[in-house]
Design a protein around this motif. Structure first.
Motif, PDB file in Angstrom:
ATOM      1  N   LEU A  61       5.101   9.337  -4.568  1.00 52.63           N
ATOM      2  CA  LEU A  61       4.034   8.750  -5.375  1.00 52.63           C
ATOM      3  C   LEU A  61       2.842   8.320  -4.530  1.00 52.63           C
ATOM      4  O   LEU A  61       1.696   8.510  -4.912  1.00 52.63           O
ATOM      5  CB  LEU A  61       4.603   7.559  -6.151  1.00 52.63           C
ATOM      6  N   MET A  88      -3.299  12.937 -10.397  1.00 55.49           N
ATOM      7  CA  MET A  88      -2.466  12.251 -11.381  1.00 55.49           C
ATOM      8  C   MET A  88      -3.116  12.208 -12.766  1.00 55.49           C
ATOM      9  O   MET A  88      -2.422  12.083 -13.767  1.00 55.49           O
ATOM     10  CB  MET A  88      -2.197  10.827 -10.888  1.00 55.49           C
ATOM     11  N   LEU A  89      -4.426  12.310 -12.818  1.00 52.95           N
ATOM     12  CA  LEU A  89      -5.119  12.033 -14.074  1.00 52.95           C
ATOM     13  C   LEU A  89      -4.704  12.953 -15.217  1.00 52.95           C
ATOM     14  O   LEU A  89      -4.406  12.490 -16.319  1.00 52.95           O
ATOM     15  CB  LEU A  89      -6.639  12.127 -13.857  1.00 52.95           C
ATOM     16  N   GLY A 147      -1.988  14.753 -15.801  1.00 53.67           N
ATOM     17  CA  GLY A 147      -0.643  14.499 -16.315  1.00 53.67           C
ATOM     18  C   GLY A 147      -0.583  13.201 -17.100  1.00 53.67           C
ATOM     19  O   GLY A 147       0.086  13.100 -18.124  1.00 53.67           O
ATOM     20  N   ALA A 148      -1.300  12.188 -16.619  1.00 53.43           N
ATOM     21  CA  ALA A 148      -1.329  10.914 -17.340  1.00 53.43           C
ATOM     22  C   ALA A 148      -1.943  11.108 -18.720  1.00 53.43           C
ATOM     23  O   ALA A 148      -1.445  10.598 -19.721  1.00 53.43           O
ATOM     24  CB  ALA A 148      -2.121   9.886 -16.542  1.00 53.43           C
ATOM     25  N   THR A 204       0.471  13.331 -21.089  1.00 50.36           N
ATOM     26  CA  THR A 204       1.703  12.695 -21.542  1.00 50.36           C
ATOM     27  C   THR A 204       1.422  11.549 -22.510  1.00 50.36           C
ATOM     28  O   THR A 204       2.184  11.329 -23.452  1.00 50.36           O
ATOM     29  CB  THR A 204       2.540  12.193 -20.354  1.00 50.36           C
ATOM     30  N   TYR A 246       4.634   2.986 -22.542  1.00 51.13           N
ATOM     31  CA  TYR A 246       4.675   2.076 -21.398  1.00 51.13           C
ATOM     32  C   TYR A 246       4.885   2.824 -20.088  1.00 51.13           C
ATOM     33  O   TYR A 246       4.237   2.544 -19.089  1.00 51.13           O
ATOM     34  CB  TYR A 246       5.785   1.030 -21.568  1.00 51.13           C
ATOM     35  N   ARG A 247       5.815   3.789 -20.114  1.00 47.08           N
ATOM     36  CA  ARG A 247       6.063   4.400 -18.809  1.00 47.08           C
ATOM     37  C   ARG A 247       4.965   5.379 -18.421  1.00 47.08           C
ATOM     38  O   ARG A 247       4.623   5.494 -17.253  1.00 47.08           O
ATOM     39  CB  ARG A 247       7.436   5.056 -18.772  1.00 47.08           C
ATOM     40  N   ARG A 248       4.365   6.075 -19.416  1.00 45.35           N
ATOM     41  CA  ARG A 248       3.334   7.045 -19.034  1.00 45.35           C
ATOM     42  C   ARG A 248       2.012   6.376 -18.733  1.00 45.35           C
ATOM     43  O   ARG A 248       1.218   6.892 -17.958  1.00 45.35           O
ATOM     44  CB  ARG A 248       3.176   8.103 -20.132  1.00 45.35           C
ATOM     45  N   SER A 298       1.846   3.826 -17.023  1.00 43.96           N
ATOM     46  CA  SER A 298       1.970   3.292 -15.662  1.00 43.96           C
ATOM     47  C   SER A 298       1.212   4.187 -14.689  1.00 43.96           C
ATOM     48  O   SER A 298       0.787   3.748 -13.621  1.00 43.96           O
ATOM     49  CB  SER A 298       3.439   3.195 -15.252  1.00 43.96           C
ATOM     50  N   ASN A 299       1.018   5.456 -15.052  1.00 41.67           N
ATOM     51  CA  ASN A 299       0.243   6.337 -14.180  1.00 41.67           C
ATOM     52  C   ASN A 299      -1.209   5.921 -14.119  1.00 41.67           C
ATOM     53  O   ASN A 299      -1.857   6.041 -13.089  1.00 41.67           O
ATOM     54  CB  ASN A 299       0.362   7.788 -14.679  1.00 41.67           C
ATOM     55  N   ASN A 313      -1.250   3.230 -11.723  1.00 40.77           N
ATOM     56  CA  ASN A 313      -1.177   3.749 -10.355  1.00 40.77           C
ATOM     57  C   ASN A 313      -2.545   4.226  -9.876  1.00 40.77           C
ATOM     58  O   ASN A 313      -2.936   4.008  -8.741  1.00 40.77           O
ATOM     59  CB  ASN A 313      -0.184   4.916 -10.270  1.00 40.77           C
ATOM     60  N   HIS A 346       4.097  -2.631 -15.411  1.00 38.83           N
ATOM     61  CA  HIS A 346       3.941  -1.544 -14.453  1.00 38.83           C
ATOM     62  C   HIS A 346       4.180  -1.934 -13.008  1.00 38.83           C
ATOM     63  O   HIS A 346       3.506  -1.422 -12.118  1.00 38.83           O
ATOM     64  CB  HIS A 346       2.546  -0.914 -14.576  1.00 38.83           C
TER      65      HIS A 346
END
Lengths: 503, 1021
Positions: free
Chosen positions: A35, A43-44, A46-47, A50, A102-104, A106-107, A110, A150
């Motif tokens: 990570l 990362m953008l 995919g964030a 998703t 919530y989990r996606r 978190s990107n 990040n 996060h």
């Protein structure tokens, strides 16, 4: 002799002894990307995809059903949308929305926290989108964990925060993002990794302002006029998403496995070859909203043929929510009902449909928000123009014609066209927004119905409640994994009581 | 007065001077042994000189020495004795047997200790014990020989996998295998598996962590210390040749019903692999698929054939040959061994060839010592893939397997599976493994008290395997219409490498602090690195048939690769204080630094304290004819089980979400990586293992130097805490799963060993050992939020860790019962399957008894190893499969007619059911009941795992001196042995499974359980 021996021993020891830390610093995973190495530009995309997928499929589905727009095809499926129509809301009802958002998101966190270079523009985009999704979480769940979010294994049981405070922070975040955009000289340029605007930061400013507008208008029941005006001071229609500014996401959809537009994959045709577009039908009420019944004018809305397909009998017919096969007349059962149409890209298994954009923030919604803000006096402007722009934008999006005729047709209908008392003007705006957003961003339709009570869609048949479900319950993952922090033990009865602060 | 005094003084002085400058005189005497017989050839040396002599045939000696000289008397096998020359000229000496020579054991880090000084539970297995049944596998040779040690086989065939478990399964998610140390360096279970048992000198099993504390984080499961043979000490070259031929056959097959044959719903059906046909009546029926064309129907007699699948298997043959050269003297040794094992399995065509070479040499040159070991092993296997045993079992008992053996996939008795004969030729995997190990050991004696050892080793293993499935295209249009039987060809290849480097730098201290106190200490540094790499390529569709190569594939999948590297650094120390010769106090400490943990948690300290006390030496009055020696010991340690944390686990990883990279459209977003949603806590630590252990060794009735009865008892209580589990955290953390330190188990273990030698004469000796062991692990805590975690499962049956229950426990579905214990049926008479899972049994036995004995009469020796374990259960996947296919005895007991379910009640009725029948009204309904209702209730298949096994029976004959002299040999023996000869299982387990194969959940392994017969010849010269 003895001393030489002792020195020799020491020498052997020292020769083989290597510095602890260097020798042991070999634990970086060579088999997977780490990570810390993922820069914001990697990362953008995919964030965005998703989180956008949750919006266009799951939030869309729960909203479109609970807002009275979608019916189920009882001729082909047993008990379609049974839980939705019976308001059977539990901790496992759409619990994936909470878990996945919530989990996606978190990107985004990040990206925002990345310190390895000047990625200010990427970070601004991440701030805006994170605020976008957290607004939905507050609107749909009420008090949620926010300020401690996060932190991965640093904080596994995150405490809950007050929804009003969260809203205030979301506004702050948006203002910060706008400031960042304005001061991002020297930052890495955003390119196609931004699947929504391809790095056009002017558009992102508009998106941020429109989201601010949505946050303010959402609080219409509790915010003071002065506060609303202050928050929107200095903003005019050009600061918001307008014609040609659709926030439409497309990372490069293709007619291949795992690459199709997610809404098409689930509600149209899957890449594996399954036909999925006969499950959802329009409701009787939704069809009535576009065939002149509710408007009272008797004239068919030009969007109807884009929104729906004709049934076997060549007609546009909707089903009541909660209707059972046994109660249909033979004619009804024979002719069937209207499925979603070409406007949503699910009518045929074509590449054009499979590669359609995913709509994150539509022009139509922007105009309707502005119309409402103007109507309520939050900012200056001409309500009717904005209202009509919204309708035009909706026609554009659905690929329908006849917008001008439609606007003229309803112009005098109180509560449906922009006419009548303030309340009726609001009703008109919300009703048009309901038509424009169903099946695209159904969550909006549902949340706005909860906020305003408009449009007055009938409750589903064959179920005992006299009120609608207005929120989702805290998911099973919270009850099992965060029991010390979950503020209240919820039961299905809680789904009918809106506890969010802006109610 | 003065002069008289002076005179006397002068005289005295003269006398003293006279004494001081005394002349050399002759000392003589007789040396006898412990039985008062003269000892010829004993050495008499003047200490500090090279002057010496030996005793003659009558034990007499004569030597010139001065008064005040010290004479040292010694003889091999006896303790040295010193005597100072005084006024006398005769010194007679009686030498005593040196017992300590027999009881020296290699312990952790290669430290040599006397058995009586050891402060923890251990058991030593010597070479003869290991090799008496000529088992080619070193791990299997240990089975049943050590109490508390369980060898679990996971898989059968020519290359099985084995788990080595001491005192049960204390860790829920970690590995419970004992640490393997070979020749003082940490090795791997795979290396031990391939080691030729003939090179092993002894195996010291440290049953619990107290003895292994010097290994720190790897000590949590006990240690197996293997020492290989060095060389003789008599200066001559000796050659040892051993040759063994073994035959392997099936030991037992599951019981089958003998009433109903191939069919479906009560009718004959030549396509089926199930036994739901009509009753056997001896009629002639169509059996199997028409072959070679669709009009060539085959017919068979519709009758039961006992153990019909046996015909598929063949007798396995294993050929082992070992040649070993060794030589040595008191300063050095060399041993060269070559070994080849050629195994053909009971599945026709399965083969394994192992070659093993080792060179072991050492020399002491003054203060330096050099030792080196080099071993090279190659293993080649070629086996049929696919599950022959499982496929064969999917056949009704009227099928004559032999008549379907052409190897064509169409020549088969059923449409719904592939022919196992076709699988033999067309689904195969071949593999090979090469391993090189090298150890260098350099020692230097700084002085009499301190020596330094530098020991370094490398273990380099590489392997590869290639598997293929050939294509099968159905051409028979008749068959095509009935079922899709086409098989796409496929290919899978793997190459892997492994390297382990290990270095110890130790300084040993040995001091006598005072007359009564001795001190032995150790300070050391250790460094280890383990690297591995694995690559896989898979694909499908061979263009050219039979050419198994990546280049020949129509579709190649994305290749995958995984590498890993971990390193550890440690410092350790131990201090052992001995008081007189009966009390020992041992303190050890080790600090490890791990690369696989985070910087903050990297350093972990492992202490231990243990003692031993020999009351019979402290209070000689306790020593009697009956109780010859007693030793008590106890200890405490805190070590770790580091297997539960993997290399790289604490990394925060990213992955490419589905769909990426996007390359289409006008503005494709390309590739992207986002955070994984399941992480291991960055500050995770290995599981902590805290143990308290007490025990005693008692020797009774010592006759002629041998104790006739030994009793060893040991009790230990162990807590495994900070176990590693996955929990569900709040999704707001960004994670939907987190792996953290949270669980705990407590294990109680007790071992009792009774060794007896009732008869020992010149011609006849009978020795035996009974070992009793019991251990139980209870789950104290799983996660903060849940009371039970399922660790692995097959369908609804699974292995579960549940708070308050034994670990491992079996869980599954049960019948629903009311509060009076009646089975609840629905209105149709079908039992209602419980919606929740219940604990159905535990996997580890209440106790295990092992019995080893050997009887020797002159040149014949008979040995046996037997064990019995009971009090545990297992889930039989085979029983479940037999129920589903209608092969089980239970499915035919009542003639497949509707029956009244005993002690049942209809749901809601409240009364005992007396009228509603289950599984009626016809055969088809019975079949449906059995396959979907009965077969889905796991409690029907959790069976008693009790077993009594005659593991080894061996008879060997040592040829006598006359024959040896005639042939010029120093040893010649021949032997026959049987392994796994008999297994007695309880009636409930209708021979479905050997409960030892698989851990709790036992399904079809590659072959049925087997037994072997071995013939060996061993000669030396």
């Amino acid at each position: 002799m003895k001393y030489i021996n002792k020195i020799m021993c020491l020498a052997i020891v020292l020769a083989t002894f290597v510095s602890c830390d260097d020798y042991l610093d070999v634990n970086k995973d060579p088999n997977n990307p780490v990570l810390a190495d993922i820069t914001p530009d990697l990362m953008l995309a995919g964030a965005q995809t998703t989180t956008g997928g949750v919006l266009s499929t799951r939030l869309n589905r729960v909203g479109s059903t609970l807002a009275g727009a979608w019916g189920g095809n009882v001729l082909q499926f047993a008990d379609p949308f049974g839980n939705e129509f019976r308001f059977n809301v539990t901790s496992t009802f759409y619990n994936d929305i909470w878990d996945d958002l919530y989990r996606r998101t978190s990107n985004y966190t990040n990206i925002i926290n990345y310190t390895g270079g000047n990625y200010t523009d990427h970070q601004a985009i991440a701030k805006i989108l994170r605020a976008f999704y957290f607004q939905y979480l507050v609107d749909v769940y009420g008090d949620i964990p926010y300020f401690g979010k996060h932190q991965y294994t640093e904080l596994l049981q995150v405490p809950y925060d007050d929804d009003a405070l969260i809203y205030a922070d979301l506004l702050n975040e948006l203002n910060n993002a706008i400031t960042m955009i304005d001061n991002s000289a020297g930052a890495f340029t955003v390119g196609n990794e931004d699947a929504i605007y391809q790095g056009n930061m002017t558009m992102w400013r508009k998106f941020a302002n429109t989201l601010k507008l949505r946050l303010i208008v959402r609080q219409s029941n509790v915010i003071s006029l002065a506060d609303a005006q202050a928050a929107l001071a200095g903003l005019s229609t050009t600061d918001f998403i307008g014609f040609g500014d659709n926030a439409a996401m497309n990372p490069g959809y293709a007619k291949e496995t795992d690459r199709q537009n997610p809404f098409f994959e689930i509600f149209g045709y899957s890449a594996a070859g399954a036909t999925n577009n006969t499950f959802v039908t329009g409701t009787e009420f939704a069809l009535q909203m576009v065939d002149g019944t509710v408007s009272g004018t008797g004239t068919v809305d030009g969007r109807r043929s884009s929104m729906y397909r004709t049934n076997n009998g060549g007609n546009y017919v909707g089903i009541e929510q909660g209707q059972v096969l046994g109660n249909l007349t033979p004619a009804e059962a024979g002719d069937g009902f209207s499925f979603l149409g070409a406007g949503y890209g699910v009518d045929a298994n074509t590449t054009a449909n499979a590669t359609k954009d995913t709509h994150i923030f539509t022009e139509a919604e922007s105009f309707f928000l502005q119309a409402e803000a103007v109507t309520r006096g939050y900012m200056p402007g001409t309500g009717l123009t904005l209202f009509n722009n919204g309708i035009q934008a909706s026609f554009n999006l659905l690929g329908a014609t006849g917008s001008a005729a439609y606007q003229a047709d309803i112009v005098a209908a109180n509560g449906f066209g922009y006419a009548g008392s303030t309340d009726q003007l609001i009703e008109a705006i919300i009703s048009q927004k309901w038509i424009a957003l169903q099946s695209i961003n159904g969550a909006e339709s549902w949340i706005e119905m909860t906020r305003t009570g408009y449009p007055d869609a009938p409750l589903p048949l064959n179920q005992p409640s006299t009120v609608r479900a207005v929120k989702l319950l805290y998911p099973i993952s919270e009850i099992q994994g965060n029991s010390a922090n979950v503020p209240v033990n919820q039961t299905t009865a809680d789904t009918f009581v809106n506890t969010v602060f802006w109610n | 007065m003065k002069t008289k005094f002076n005179g006397i003084l002068t005289l005295l002085l003269a006398f003293v001077v006279q004494l001081t400058f005394a002349q050399e005189k002759t000392i003589s005497g007789t040396v006898v042994d412990e039985t008062n017989m003269p000892l010829p050839g004993a050495t008499v040396v003047i200490k500090g000189t090279t002057t010496g002599t030996s005793t003659d045939f009558d034990g007499k000696y004569s030597i010139s020495a001065n008064t005040g000289d010290v004479l040292t008397f010694s003889y091999v096998g006896y303790s040295e004795q010193d005597a100072t020359v005084g006024a006398e000229t005769t010194i007679d000496i009686a030498l005593a047997l040196d017992n300590s020579l027999e009881e020296v054991v290699i312990t952790a880090l290669g430290v040599v200790r006397k058995q009586e000084d050891i402060t923890y539970a251990n058991e030593v297995v010597k070479s003869e014990e290991l090799t008496k049944a000529a088992n080619a596998n070193a791990i299997e040779s240990l089975t049943g020989k050590v109490s508390g040690l369980q060898i679990n086989t996971t898989g059968t065939g020519v290359n099985p996998n084995k788990d080595i478990i001491l005192r049960g399964f204390a860790s829920v998610t970690g590995d419970n295998n004992a640490l393997i140390v070979i020749d003082d360096v940490i090795s791997t279970s795979a290396t031990f598996n391939n080691l030729d048992p003939n090179v092993i000198d002894s195996v010291n099993v440290l049953k619990g962590p107290v003895g292994a504390a010097l290994y720190g984080a790897e000590a949590g499961n006990g240690v197996i210390i293997v020492t290989t043979k060095k060389g003789s000490k008599d200066g001559k070259l000796s050659v040892d040749i051993k040759s063994t031929l073994s035959y392997t056959e099936i030991s037992f097959l599951p019981q089958r019903q003998d009433r109903f044959g191939q069919g479906y719903q009560g009718d004959w059906d030549w396509t089926e692999q199930t036994s739901w046909g009509p009753e056997y009546d001896g009629s002639t029926q169509v059996t199997g698929i028409p072959y070679p064309t669709s009009s060539d129907w085959r017919y068979g007699v519709y009758n039961h054939r006992e153990d019909h699948i046996k015909d598929f298997f063949t007798t396995g043959i294993e050929d082992q040959n070992t040649v070993s050269l060794s030589a040595g003297d008191k300063d050095g040794y060399v041993n060269v061994t070559g070994n080849r094992v050629n195994t053909e399995g009971i599945t026709p065509g399965d083969e394994r060839i192992k070659n093993f070479f080792s060179l072991n040499a050492g020399k002491k040159i003054g203060k330096f010592s050099v030792k080196g070991i080099a071993r090279y092993t190659t293993v080649k296997t070629d086996v049929a893939n696919g599950n022959s045993y499982s496929d064969l079992s999917q056949s009704a008992s009227n099928i004559d397997i032999n008549s379907f053996s052409s190897g064509n996939n169409r020549d088969h008795w059923t449409l719904y599976a592939d022919s196992p004969y076709w699988n033999l030729k067309n689904r195969r995997t071949s593999g090979n493994t090469n391993r090189f190990e090298g150890v260098i050991d350099l020692g230097y004696e700084i002085n009499n008290n301190i020596n330094v050892i530098l020991r370094s080793s490398i273990n380099e293993t590489s392997g590869s395997s290639t598997g293929y499935v050939n294509e099968f295209t159905e051409t028979d249009s008749f068959i095509i219409g009935l079922s899709d039987t086409n098989i796409t060809s496929a290919y899978a290849s793997n190459s892997n490498s492994f390297r382990k480097m290990y270095t110890d730098l130790l300084t040993n201290f040995n001091y006598d602090l005072s007359d009564n106190f001795s001190f032995t200490g150790l300070l050391g540094y250790n460094q280890q690195e383990t690297r591995s790499n694995s690559k896989d390529i898979t694909g499908s569709g061979f263009t050219i048939p039979g050419f198994y190569h990546v280049g020949n594939l129509e579709l190649v999948d994305d290749p995958t690769e995984a590498t890993s590297k971990t390193r550890t650094q440690s410092v350790m120390g131990s201090a052992e204080f001995g008081y007189k010769n009966f009390a020992t106090l041992l303190l050890t400490g080790r600090n490890d630094w791990f690369s696989k943990l985070s910087k903050d948690e990297r350093s972990i300290f492992y202490p231990s304290v243990s003692f031993s006390f020999v009351p019979t030496k402290a209070f000689p009055s306790l020593k009697s004819k009956v109780l010859n020696k007693a030793k008590l010991y106890g200890g405490w340690t805190s070590v770790a089980n580091t297997s539960s944390v993997g290399a790289y686990s604490i990394n925060e990883r990213a992955f490419g979400p589905t769909g990426f990279p996007f390359t289409n459209g006008t503005n494709p977003s390309g590739n992207s990586f986002i955070a994984v949603s399941s992480l291991t806590d960055a500050n995770i630590v290995p599981e902590v293992v805290t143990t308290v252990e007490f025990g005693g060794n008692f020797d009774f009735w010592k006759v002629n130097g041998t104790s006739r009865l030994n009793l060893d008892v040991a009790y230990s209580n162990q807590t495994n805490s900070d176990q590693i589990f996955s929990i569900t955290p709040s999704s707001a953390s960004g994670l939907v799963g987190a792996t953290v330190n949270v669980g705990q188990t407590t294990t109680d273990a007790f071992e009792l060993d009774l060794s007896f030698t009732p008869i020992k004469t010149d011609n006849f000796e009978w020795r035996g050992r009974i070992g009793y062991s019991t251990y139980e692990t209870i789950v104290d805590e799983v996660t903060d939020l849940s009371n039970s975690v399922t660790i692995r499962s097959t369908g609804t049956a699974g292995i579960v860790a549940q708070v308050g229950e034994a670990w491992p426990s079996i869980q599954g579905t049960t019948y629903t019962r009311d509060d009076q214990g009646r089975v609840v049926l629905d209105a149709n008479g079908n039992p209602i399957v419980s919606s929740e899972l219940s604990i159905l049994g535990k996997v580890t036995p209440d106790y295990t008894i092992n019995f080893n004995t050997s009887v020797s009469y002159k040149s014949l020796t008979l040995g046996a190893t037997l064990d019995y374990r009971t009090g545990h259960s297992f889930y039989s996947g085979i029983a479940n499969n037999y129920a589903f296919t209608g092969s089980s005895v239970e499915s035919a007991i009542n003639g497949r007619e509707a029956f009244l379910f005993p002690n049942s009640t209809i749901q809601g009725s409240g009364t005992t059911n007396t009228s509603v029948l289950t599984a009626g009204p016809d055969y088809a309904a019975y079949q449906t009941y059995f396959t979907s209702n009965y077969a889905s209730i796991d409690e029907n298949f959790v069976l008693d795992a009790t077993a009594v096994k005659l593991r080894e029976l061996s008879l060997s004959y040592d040829f006598n001196k006359k024959v040896l002299d005639a042939l010029g040999l120093s040893k010649l023996s021949a032997g026959i042995a049987g392994r796994n000869l008999y297994t007695w299982l309880p009636k409930e387990n209708r021979q479905y499974n050997d409960p030892e194969i698989g851990t709790g959940l036992s399904g079809y392994s590659t072959t049925p359980p087997t037994r072997s017969y071995a013939f060996s010849v061993n000669l030396s010269f």
